[in-house]
Scaffold this active site. Structure first.
Site, PDB file in Angstrom:
ATOM      1  N   LYS A 184       0.842  -1.204   0.000  1.00 14.20           N
ATOM      2  CA  LYS A 184       0.000   0.000   0.000  1.00 14.20           C
ATOM      3  C   LYS A 184       0.872   1.246   0.000  1.00 14.20           C
ATOM      4  O   LYS A 184       0.590   2.214  -0.726  1.00 14.20           O
ATOM      5  CB  LYS A 184      -0.908   0.013   1.234  1.00 14.20           C
ATOM      6  N   GLN A 213      -5.318  -2.391   9.736  1.00 12.43           N
ATOM      7  CA  GLN A 213      -5.014  -3.624   9.009  1.00 12.43           C
ATOM      8  C   GLN A 213      -5.519  -4.854   9.773  1.00 12.43           C
ATOM      9  O   GLN A 213      -5.242  -4.999  10.970  1.00 12.43           O
ATOM     10  CB  GLN A 213      -3.489  -3.706   8.777  1.00 12.43           C
ATOM     11  N   ASP A 243     -11.599   1.623   3.905  1.00 15.74           N
ATOM     12  CA  ASP A 243     -11.728   0.183   3.671  1.00 15.74           C
ATOM     13  C   ASP A 243     -13.195  -0.202   3.469  1.00 15.74           C
ATOM     14  O   ASP A 243     -13.489  -1.319   3.052  1.00 15.74           O
ATOM     15  CB  ASP A 243     -11.179  -0.619   4.866  1.00 15.74           C
TER      16      ASP A 243
END
Ligand code: NDP
Length: 294
Positions: free
Chosen positions: A54, A98, A121
């Site tokens: 990322k 994450q 997300d």
């Protein structure tokens, strides 16, 4: 064969170019670059790799990225404090926590602390609800990437029978919603299958478009499929392979070798859905900085 391949790598590269252009336009207009933050708790190697990709992808398109690395034993209270800090930091447009989190942390509970306007997300219940209702929202990265892949590969889905294998909250279930929505690119008839589905082979045989997201290496074989089906393979697995110098090879939930003869189009693994997932996160971050959704 090559004309059957849906090249996720090339499509992702094209989208990155579009994002880089929009970021450059923002900067030319004296606006700040979009800023994505990631919170990484512990040292899970797969998560480390994913966060590093990322960071690389952000750099390629001119998005600023910051990673907050927290110790494995971080408490819920400490993690929530970081989330609140990012919610209130005007310099950060969007951020992700994450997953998976260490087992002492409840990810559902943690994700609810992310402000929906920064939830790039797309995992916050408000964004999921808005997706279900067809309202502007951040779409979860993998389903968003799969829909973009199909759309840009000019796969017609209106009125088609899409069979989705797997009902996880991050892949199968949101995909079933996106494909069946009454929208510009939707209107498919979707069957969502899972481990309790009876007579799975009969359902798979009926698919015009088959999306495999079950986490079972090479589960889907060519003889299960209707001729000219479009196959999207979301799965990704490392399986031992002595003939490969690395000692392993990457494969998906689909047995590519037997399936490739039957399909009209197919995504390879690697180089299919994988590259699209990160690009979708970049798209959401750009939308966040442009206040397109909230
Ligand atoms: P999960 O393990 O969370 O979910 C798997 C789903 O498949 C469940 O709904 C399960 O049913 C169903 N399932 C499992 N076995 C069978 C079976 N034999 N027949 C029918 N259904 C079955 O997986 P994810 O959705 O997180 O991921 C799926 C795959 O996609 C994995 O290989 C993962 O690595 C990959 N992935 C790839 C990404 C990418 O960017 N390329 C991103 C995310 C995931 P039940 O609900 O009944 O348990």
């Amino acid at each position: 064969m090559s004309n059957k391949l849906i090249d996720g790598k090339a499509i992702a590269a094209a989208i990155k170019k579009e994002i880089a252009k929009e970021v450059a336009t923002l900067i030319d207009a004296d606006k700040k670059a979009p800023h994505l933050a990631a919170v990484l708790v512990g040292n899970d190697p797969a998560s480390e790799t994913y966060v590093a990709s990322k960071e690389r992808a952000c750099k390629e398109v001119g998005i600023t990225s910051t990673t907050y690395r927290l110790a494995e034993k971080t408490s819920e209270k400490e993690l929530v404090e970081i989330i609140e800090f990012l919610n209130n930091d005007p310099d950060v447009d969007g951020f992700i926590v994450q997953l998976p989190l260490p087992s002492h942390l409840n990810s559902d509970k943690i994700l609810e602390h992310i402000h929906p306007s920064k939830d790039v997300d797309g995992f916050h219940p408000l964004n999921i609800g808005r997706m279900q209702l067809g309202l502007p929202c951040y779409l979860p990265a993998t389903p968003y990437g799969v829909v973009e892949l199909l759309k840009r590969s000019k796969v017609e889905i209106d009125g088609k029978h899409c069979v989705v294998l797997g009902r996880s909250n991050i892949v199968g279930t949101p995909l079933s919603i996106l494909l069946s929505r009454k929208s510009n690119y939707g209107n498919a008839t979707v069957t969502l299958c899972h481990s309790r589905t009876r007579d799975l082979n009969t359902i798979i045989q009926q698919a015009d478009i088959l999306i495999a997201a079950i986490g079972q290496p090479e589960f889907v074989k060519g003889d299960m499929l209707k001729k000219d089906v479009v196959v999207v393979d979301v799965g990704i697995h490392r399986i031992p392979d002595a003939s490969n110098e690395k000692g392993y090879r990457l494969t998906g939930d689909v047995d590519f070798e037997s399936v490739k003869e039957v399909v009209s189009k197919i995504t390879p693994v690697p180089g299919g859905v994988g590259p699209m997932t990160i690009v979708s996160l970049l798209q959401n971050t750009l939308s966040a900085s442009q206040k397109k959704i909230y």
